[in-house]
Design an enzyme around this catalytic site. Structure first.
Site, PDB file in Angstrom:
ATOM      1  N   GLY A   1       0.828  -1.216   0.000  1.00  9.67           N
ATOM      2  CA  GLY A   1       0.000   0.000   0.000  1.00  9.67           C
ATOM      3  C   GLY A   1       0.856   1.257   0.000  1.00  9.67           C
TER       4      GLY A   1
ATOM      5  CE1 TYR B   1      -8.740   2.774   8.830  1.00 11.43           C
ATOM      6  CE2 TYR B   1      -9.224   4.921   9.804  1.00 11.43           C
ATOM      7  CZ  TYR B   1      -8.317   4.031   9.230  1.00 11.43           C
ATOM      8  OH  TYR B   1      -7.002   4.411   9.082  1.00 11.43           O
TER       9      TYR B   1
HETATM   10  P1  NAD Z   1      -3.456   1.665   1.604  1.00  8.98           P
HETATM   11  O1  NAD Z   1      -4.841   1.287   1.252  1.00  8.98           O
HETATM   12  O2  NAD Z   1      -2.593   2.265   0.549  1.00  8.98           O
HETATM   13  O3  NAD Z   1      -2.667   0.424   2.205  1.00  8.98           O
HETATM   14  C1  NAD Z   1      -3.282  -0.608   2.916  1.00  8.98           C
HETATM   15  C2  NAD Z   1      -2.714  -1.936   2.436  1.00  8.98           C
HETATM   16  O4  NAD Z   1      -3.273  -3.000   3.210  1.00  8.98           O
HETATM   17  C3  NAD Z   1      -3.046  -2.237   0.976  1.00  8.98           C
HETATM   18  O5  NAD Z   1      -1.883  -2.595   0.264  1.00  8.98           O
HETATM   19  C4  NAD Z   1      -4.035  -3.399   1.062  1.00  8.98           C
HETATM   20  O6  NAD Z   1      -4.008  -4.231  -0.080  1.00  8.98           O
HETATM   21  C5  NAD Z   1      -3.572  -4.092   2.323  1.00  8.98           C
HETATM   22  N1  NAD Z   1      -4.596  -4.909   2.967  1.00  8.98           N
HETATM   23  C6  NAD Z   1      -5.869  -4.560   3.304  1.00  8.98           C
HETATM   24  N2  NAD Z   1      -6.508  -5.601   3.873  1.00  8.98           N
HETATM   25  C7  NAD Z   1      -5.607  -6.633   3.896  1.00  8.98           C
HETATM   26  C8  NAD Z   1      -5.671  -7.979   4.363  1.00  8.98           C
HETATM   27  N3  NAD Z   1      -6.778  -8.477   4.922  1.00  8.98           N
HETATM   28  N4  NAD Z   1      -4.564  -8.754   4.242  1.00  8.98           N
HETATM   29  C9  NAD Z   1      -3.430  -8.274   3.679  1.00  8.98           C
HETATM   30  N5  NAD Z   1      -3.319  -7.008   3.227  1.00  8.98           N
HETATM   31  C10 NAD Z   1      -4.396  -6.209   3.323  1.00  8.98           C
HETATM   32  O7  NAD Z   1      -3.559   2.651   2.859  1.00  8.98           O
HETATM   33  P2  NAD Z   1      -2.446   3.491   3.647  1.00  8.98           P
HETATM   34  O8  NAD Z   1      -2.829   4.896   3.616  1.00  8.98           O
HETATM   35  O9  NAD Z   1      -1.109   3.088   3.183  1.00  8.98           O
HETATM   36  O10 NAD Z   1      -2.687   2.966   5.130  1.00  8.98           O
HETATM   37  C11 NAD Z   1      -1.827   2.003   5.723  1.00  8.98           C
HETATM   38  C12 NAD Z   1      -2.140   1.865   7.197  1.00  8.98           C
HETATM   39  O11 NAD Z   1      -1.945   3.116   7.863  1.00  8.98           O
HETATM   40  C13 NAD Z   1      -3.580   1.450   7.508  1.00  8.98           C
HETATM   41  O12 NAD Z   1      -3.576   0.548   8.588  1.00  8.98           O
HETATM   42  C14 NAD Z   1      -4.252   2.743   7.884  1.00  8.98           C
HETATM   43  O13 NAD Z   1      -5.325   2.532   8.750  1.00  8.98           O
HETATM   44  C15 NAD Z   1      -3.121   3.493   8.567  1.00  8.98           C
HETATM   45  N6  NAD Z   1      -3.323   4.952   8.517  1.00  8.98           N
HETATM   46  C16 NAD Z   1      -3.067   5.661   7.379  1.00  8.98           C
HETATM   47  C17 NAD Z   1      -3.274   7.038   7.368  1.00  8.98           C
HETATM   48  C18 NAD Z   1      -2.953   7.891   6.162  1.00  8.98           C
HETATM   49  O14 NAD Z   1      -3.131   9.115   6.240  1.00  8.98           O
HETATM   50  N7  NAD Z   1      -2.463   7.364   5.076  1.00  8.98           N
HETATM   51  C19 NAD Z   1      -3.787   7.678   8.496  1.00  8.98           C
HETATM   52  C20 NAD Z   1      -4.077   6.911   9.617  1.00  8.98           C
HETATM   53  C21 NAD Z   1      -3.823   5.552   9.624  1.00  8.98           C
END
Ligand code: NAD
Ligand code: UDP
Length: 321
Positions: A11, A146
């Site tokens: 991700g 979420y």
């Molecule tokens: P993203 O959607 O780009 O990445 C999430 C990844 O998790 C994806 O590659 C997806 O394919 C994978 N995934 C989802 N469900 C899965 C499963 N059951 N098994 C294996 N892989 C799975 O999102 P992101 O922005 O990179 O977020 C990454 C993490 O950071 C998340 O946990 C999110 O809650 C947290 N987060 C992100 C932000 C932000 O601003 N980007 C803010 C708060 C929290």
């Protein structure tokens, strides 16, 4: 050699984290089912001896026949559009996925780091938000899938620490942006950049007076790296305290891409938080961390990435795409 397993490594944030861990000479095992991530984010790492990609859904048990030093659980749909479309997968990856990954960390004697979120504060009644604030979350609203999954995950992490004595870390991530976000993932940074690059009006939800505070991905990853290597077991906010309204953010994107861009107002999503700003006193005190990348610099890098991804050449000022 230190071996770190990163879930969600294909991700946006996970791929940057994999790169950072590799740069720190870790062997990296990236586990992702590509639900919202994609191979392109990590393709450049394929072929390296110190990088392994495993396509797997972490809500299902996962076993691996080698020693692990760290488990970093980043798998989860993360944009409001994604988790509203995937409510059950979101709840499962935050609960079953967290349980499976904690179990793995326990078996391996590994350190565990949980990606949590500012959404644990919900629509906050305390401003800015310190880690001691318990939040204001609607458990049965659409965003609850979420928020509550992440709150459950935090509770589970602390229980594993207290009962099994495993080393745990919790990072509460505030709105982070940068290259490898999907142009149409619905989050405001990619949405506005994509719209401005295509000469479409920027879709401001509500009257645009709600606030957010945007952190560049490199700053976030530095904070996570420091937290992983610290001895801080309590949750730590990592984010950029520079707060602005969404309307101000639209003006910033407009100025950087296309001063002629228009704004169109759309209904505010249900339970959309009215304000959000991290209190980063803990990160400053315990990790010696604070963000260093100014918003405009981070946006310029992100816009460059989007132009390349979308095949849009840079135009002289005044011309639209
Ligand atoms: P993203 O959607 O780009 O990445 C999430 C990844 O998790 C994806 O590659 C997806 O394919 C994978 N995934 C989802 N469900 C899965 C499963 N059951 N098994 C294996 N892989 C799975 O999102 P992101 O922005 O990179 O977020 C990454 C993490 O950071 C998340 O946990 C999110 O809650 C947290 N987060 C992100 C932000 C932000 O601003 N980007 C803010 C708060 C929290
Ligand atoms: N937003 C907006 N237009 C969009 C996308 C989002 O005005 O096209 C607003 C959204 O209502 C919220 C803020 O921008 O107030 C940040 O939304 P995002 O989805 O990026 O993340 P959130 O902080 O809500 O999780």
């Amino acid at each position: 050699m230190t071996t770190s397993l990163v879930t969600g490594g294909a991700g946006f944030l996970g791929s940057h984290l994999c790169e950072r861990l590799l740069a720190e000479s870790h062997r990296v095992i990236c586990v992702d089912n590509l639900l919202t991530g994609n191979r392109q984010n990590i393709e450049h790492l394929f072929g390296r001896e110190d990088f392994v990609f495993v396509e797997h859904d972490v809500t299902k048990p996962y076993e691996i026949d080698e020693a692990l030093d760290n488990v970093l659980h980043f798998a989860s749909p993360a944009s409001p559009i994604d988790y509203l479309e995937l409510p059950i997968q979101t709840l499962k990856v935050g609960s079953l996925g967290t349980h499976n990954m904690l179990g793995l960390a326990k078996v391996k004697g590994a350190r565990y780091l949980q990606a949590s979120t500012s959404e644990v504060y919900g629509d906050p009644l305390v401003h800015p938000q310190p880690e001691s604030y318990w939040g204001n979350v609607n458990p049965v609203g659409p965003r609850g899938v979420y928020d509550e999954a992440k709150r459950f995950a935090e509770a589970m992490v602390m229980a594993y620490h207290r009962v099994h004595g495993i080393e745990t870390r919790i990072v509460r991530i505030f709105n982070t942006y940068g290259p490898r976000m999907r142009p149409r993932d619905g989050r405001v940074v990619p949405a506005f950049i994509d719209q401005a690059l295509h000469g479409r009006p920027l879709t401001v939800f509500g009257d645009g007076s709600q606030t957010r505070s945007f952190c560049y991905v490199d700053d976030l990853v530095e904070g996570i790296w420091r937290l992983l290597n610290s001895d801080v077991r309590e949750p730590v906010n990592i984010g950029n305290p520079q707060e602005m309204t969404i309307l101000e953010f639209a003006e910033t994107v407009t100025r950087l891409i296309n001063p002629d861009s228009k704004v169109t107002f759309k209904p505010l999503p249900v339970d959309d938080p009215k304000t959000r700003q991290p209190d980063i006193s803990s990160a400053r005190k315990y990790l010696g961390w604070e963000p260093t990348v100014p918003l405009e610099d981070g946006l310029v890098s992100t816009i460059k990435y989007f132009r390349e991804l979308l095949g849009l050449a840079e135009k002289p000022p005044g011309e639209t795409e």
